[in-house]
Write an enzyme that holds these catalytic residues in place. Structure first.
Site, PDB file in Angstrom:
ATOM      1  N   CYS A  15      -0.419   4.051  -6.287  1.00 47.12           N
ATOM      2  CA  CYS A  15      -1.420   3.437  -5.408  1.00 47.12           C
ATOM      3  C   CYS A  15      -1.581   2.026  -5.938  1.00 47.12           C
ATOM      4  O   CYS A  15      -1.704   1.832  -7.160  1.00 47.12           O
ATOM      5  CB  CYS A  15      -2.746   4.191  -5.472  1.00 47.12           C
ATOM      6  N   THR A  16      -1.555   1.051  -5.037  1.00 46.46           N
ATOM      7  CA  THR A  16      -1.570  -0.333  -5.513  1.00 46.46           C
ATOM      8  C   THR A  16      -2.919  -0.746  -6.115  1.00 46.46           C
ATOM      9  O   THR A  16      -3.013  -1.790  -6.749  1.00 46.46           O
ATOM     10  CB  THR A  16      -1.187  -1.304  -4.375  1.00 46.46           C
ATOM     11  N   CYS A  48       0.870  -1.165   0.000  1.00 47.16           N
ATOM     12  CA  CYS A  48       0.000   0.000   0.000  1.00 47.16           C
ATOM     13  C   CYS A  48       0.913   1.222   0.000  1.00 47.16           C
ATOM     14  O   CYS A  48       1.804   1.341   0.860  1.00 47.16           O
ATOM     15  CB  CYS A  48      -0.850  -0.025   1.274  1.00 47.16           C
TER      16      CYS A  48
END
Ligand code: DGL
Length: 272
Positions: free
Chosen positions: A186-187, A74
């Protein structure tokens, strides 16, 4: 630390599955324990202190499960909590964050001007801006918080047509004519990479994300420490702090098999 111990991976929700998936492709012999903190999603709108608290509790849980490494899958948590998690846990396990591997990828990919999109927590922390300026004083950075995207993806809303307009509206705030790379910090965002590519069509902008770079970084660390697993029967476990509709579907799509999810609320110490 033992080579046959599992790798812990956590995120606020489904975003970290992009890194888990890259890890299981690169190192299929590894056992994984995934923790999705869906009760506290989105992390991107939380204060740094709240994110640090949630992630300390999750890291302790993963350490107690015997993990040899923990991947902070994250960007928001990596940006604000990596230092504190390293301080508390690096004697017990390898700690990998999502920011540093992407910073290296940006340095290798972008020549003049990079756009960075991520949550408010990530962009407001200034972590990318700071780390990039330390690595290259010539690289121009345009960072933009895109707070609607992660919740939209988590709710599978990105599959609807209207989501492209939301993504385009954000991207048009960037100086697109000047960028040569766009970093998806952002994952969750690799899940909208195709829509982003459609919007950027005709421009020479390369999109890059943290999934493969983070998996490769972990691989190097495990190899260096002689901790790569060699199991023929790796096991994966999935825990969520709250049950959500979309998680199971996403996890099964990523791993191509049915997945069992355990509800594990670490904050009330109640496993249901
Ligand atoms: N996927 C996470 C990130 O990379 C967090 C998304 C959120 O919960 O806001 O920042």
């Amino acid at each position: 630390m033992r080579s046959d111990s599992p790798i812990g991976i956590f995120d606020s929700g489904i975003g970290g599955l992009t890194i888990a998936n890259a890890i299981s492709h690169l190192m299929p012999q590894e056992s994984l324990i995934y923790y999705g903190d869906t009760a506290h999603l989105p992390y991107g709108d939380k204060s740094p202190d709240a994110i640090r608290y949630y992630t300390l509790v999750i890291s302790k849980f993963l350490r107690d499960q015997g993990c040899k490494a923990v991947v902070i899958a994250c960007n928001s948590a990596s940006a604000v909590a990596y230092d504190v998690l390293s301080e508390f846990f690096s004697d017990d396990m390898i700690i990998i964050n999502a920011v540093d591997p992407l910073v290296s990828e940006i340095i290798d990919t972008a020549s003049k001007h990079v756009g960075i999109i991520g949550t408010r927590a990530t962009i407001d922390s200034g972590t990318y801006q700071h780390k990039l300026s330390k690595r290259s004083s010539d690289l121009k950075v345009s960072a933009l918080a895109t707070p609607l995207l992660a919740p939209m993806i988590e709710d599978h809303f990105h599959k609807r047509k209207v989501s492209s307009q939301i993504i385009a509206s954000y991207l048009n705030e960037l100086p697109l004519d000047e960028l040569d790379a766009l970093a998806l910090a952002c994952t969750h965002y690799p899940l909208i990479e195709e829509q982003i590519a459609d919007i950027l069509q005709g421009r020479a902008i390369r999109t890059i994300d943290s999934a493969t770079p983070a998996a490769e970084h972990l691989h190097l660390e495990l190899e260096y420490q002689g901790l790569l697993a060699s199991s023929d029967t790796p096991q994966s476990q999935f825990f969520l702090s709250d049950t959500t509709r979309g998680f199971q579907q996403s996890a099964e799509m990523f791993f191509g098999k049915s997945i069992e999810i355990e509800h594990m609320d670490l904050w009330t110490s109640r496993a249901k």
